[in-house]
Design an enzyme around this catalytic site. Structure first.
Site, PDB file in Angstrom:
ATOM      1  N   ASP A 176     -68.262  39.445 -24.463  1.00  0.00           N
ATOM      2  CA  ASP A 176     -67.233  40.206 -24.356  1.00  0.00           C
ATOM      3  C   ASP A 176     -66.597  39.422 -25.903  1.00  0.00           C
ATOM      4  O   ASP A 176     -65.828  39.563 -26.451  1.00  0.00           O
ATOM      5  CB  ASP A 176     -66.011  39.364 -23.495  1.00  0.00           C
ATOM      6  CG  ASP A 176     -65.028  40.438 -23.846  1.00  0.00           C
ATOM      7  OD1 ASP A 176     -64.390  41.738 -24.648  1.00  0.00           O
ATOM      8  OD2 ASP A 176     -63.533  40.016 -23.633  1.00  0.00           O
ATOM      9  N   GLY A 219     -52.608  39.335 -25.314  1.00  0.00           N
ATOM     10  CA  GLY A 219     -52.161  38.714 -26.714  1.00  0.00           C
ATOM     11  C   GLY A 219     -53.162  38.084 -27.426  1.00  0.00           C
ATOM     12  O   GLY A 219     -53.254  37.886 -27.948  1.00  0.00           O
ATOM     13  N   ASN A 220     -53.445  36.675 -26.274  1.00  0.00           N
ATOM     14  CA  ASN A 220     -53.943  36.110 -26.747  1.00  0.00           C
ATOM     15  C   ASN A 220     -55.990  35.972 -26.728  1.00  0.00           C
ATOM     16  O   ASN A 220     -56.682  35.415 -27.213  1.00  0.00           O
ATOM     17  CB  ASN A 220     -54.035  34.614 -25.625  1.00  0.00           C
ATOM     18  CG  ASN A 220     -53.016  33.370 -26.111  1.00  0.00           C
ATOM     19  OD1 ASN A 220     -51.982  33.818 -25.653  1.00  0.00           O
ATOM     20  ND2 ASN A 220     -53.005  33.263 -27.234  1.00  0.00           N
ATOM     21  N   SER A 221     -55.783  37.454 -26.204  1.00  0.00           N
ATOM     22  CA  SER A 221     -57.476  37.748 -26.128  1.00  0.00           C
ATOM     23  C   SER A 221     -57.805  37.172 -27.993  1.00  0.00           C
ATOM     24  O   SER A 221     -57.769  37.965 -28.961  1.00  0.00           O
ATOM     25  CB  SER A 221     -57.601  38.971 -25.824  1.00  0.00           C
ATOM     26  OG  SER A 221     -57.228  39.181 -24.648  1.00  0.00           O
ATOM     27  N   HIS A 273     -63.687  43.323 -25.789  1.00  0.00           N
ATOM     28  CA  HIS A 273     -62.473  44.736 -25.242  1.00  0.00           C
ATOM     29  C   HIS A 273     -62.122  45.010 -26.299  1.00  0.00           C
ATOM     30  O   HIS A 273     -60.627  46.187 -25.626  1.00  0.00           O
ATOM     31  CB  HIS A 273     -62.131  43.919 -24.042  1.00  0.00           C
ATOM     32  CG  HIS A 273     -61.154  42.536 -24.165  1.00  0.00           C
ATOM     33  ND1 HIS A 273     -61.579  41.463 -23.953  1.00  0.00           N
ATOM     34  CD2 HIS A 273     -59.925  43.080 -24.493  1.00  0.00           C
ATOM     35  CE1 HIS A 273     -59.910  40.945 -24.524  1.00  0.00           C
ATOM     36  NE2 HIS A 273     -59.327  41.585 -24.425  1.00  0.00           N
TER      37      HIS A 273
END
Length: 293
Positions: free
Chosen positions: A163, A232-234, A133
């Protein structure tokens, strides 16, 4: 004036009454009375308009005060809902460990078409694992490590069903993280997460595995990890006690699915287990996978 008043009080004689047109006098008196009445109505109307204007001014003032209160409460609500930044202090504490600082070198910032997140490298020439994503909107993906220049993605392999994405770089001797090929995770296991939450780079935090859950349309369950996981941790790697990657953060559990007590605790992050990563990387992203440039 006294003589005038006395004059008007003087009674008329029968002869004077005959000479005067009493009907005309009554008509004049009646009209004069009507004028006085109209003047009274006019004054009443002016008074009512003034009262109405004052009432409207008070109402506008009241509504203005309400608007300011609403805006103040709205801003206060935003402040209250902001995540605690205590995890930054915790990161400073955690990174006193040289082993954690070594792991930070293999974690990078990923930006693509306005999207920002985290990724990590698993090959010296540059093979970045991140979330689908983050990179799905554009072929232009840039990867930046804690030191050194930014790298532009040479090839991008996308796996929306889990993902995940793999971004190949043209690098050399880049810091590498190790994937745990035989992960054994249990509820209660402590893990370390390194990423770029809320725009802060290279933040290390601790979390706890609390179980697994299934997502509609996904073949395999994902890990649930309680810890300071934020926007932001994705793409952040999740490490076990041996410093090996066991999962990749991709989302947080919706607040609607949490109890009131759970909402007052750290968020619950969702992470793709390393098994899915191995499916895509063990063959070094072989020729059967068609890249998108």
């Amino acid at each position: 004036m006294a003589n005038d008043n006395e004059y008007w009080k003087t009674p008329l004689t029968p002869g004077q009454k005959k000479e005067l047109d009493l009907d005309l006098i009554e008509e004049i008196d009646r009209k004069t009375g009507d004028d006085d009445h109209r003047n009274s109505d006019y004054q009443d109307t002016v008074t009512q308009m003034r009262e109405f204007r004052q009432m409207m001014l008070r109402m506008i003032g009241f509504l203005t005060v309400l608007a300011f209160i609403f805006l103040a409460l709205n801003n206060w609500t935003r402040l209250v809902n902001m995540p605690s930044l205590d995890f930054l202090m915790k990161s400073l504490e955690i990174t006193q460990d040289p082993a954690i600082r070594e792991l930070q070198h293999g974690v990078a910032a990923v930006s693509a078409g306005g999207q920002r997140g985290t990724g990590f490298n698993i090959h010296p020439d540059g093979m970045i694992i991140t979330n689908y994503h983050i990179v799905r909107e554009t072929p232009d993906v840039f990867v930046t490590f804690s030191d050194g220049p930014p790298y532009r993605g040479k090839e991008i392999f996308r796996y929306p069903e889990s993902d995940l994405a793999v971004v190949k770089l043209e690098g050399s001797d880049l810091p590498v993280l190790t994937l745990e090929k035989r992960p054994e995770t249990q509820p209660g296991d402590e893990v370390v997460i390194i990423g770029n939450p809320l725009g802060f780079p290279q933040v290390a935090s601790t979390g706890e595995i609390i179980g697994k859950t299934r997502i509609r349309g996904w073949d395999n369950p994902v890990l649930m990890i309680r810890g300071p996981v934020h926007k932001g941790n994705s793409g952040s790697p999740v490490f076990n006690s041996e410093g090996k990657v066991i999962a990749v953060i991709f989302a947080t559990l919706s607040q609607e699915r949490l109890s009131r007590e759970e909402r007052n605790q750290d968020p619950i992050g969702l992470a793709v287990p390393v098994e899915s990563i191995l499916d895509y990387t063990e063959a070094k992203v072989d020729e059967d996978t068609s890249p998108e440039n």
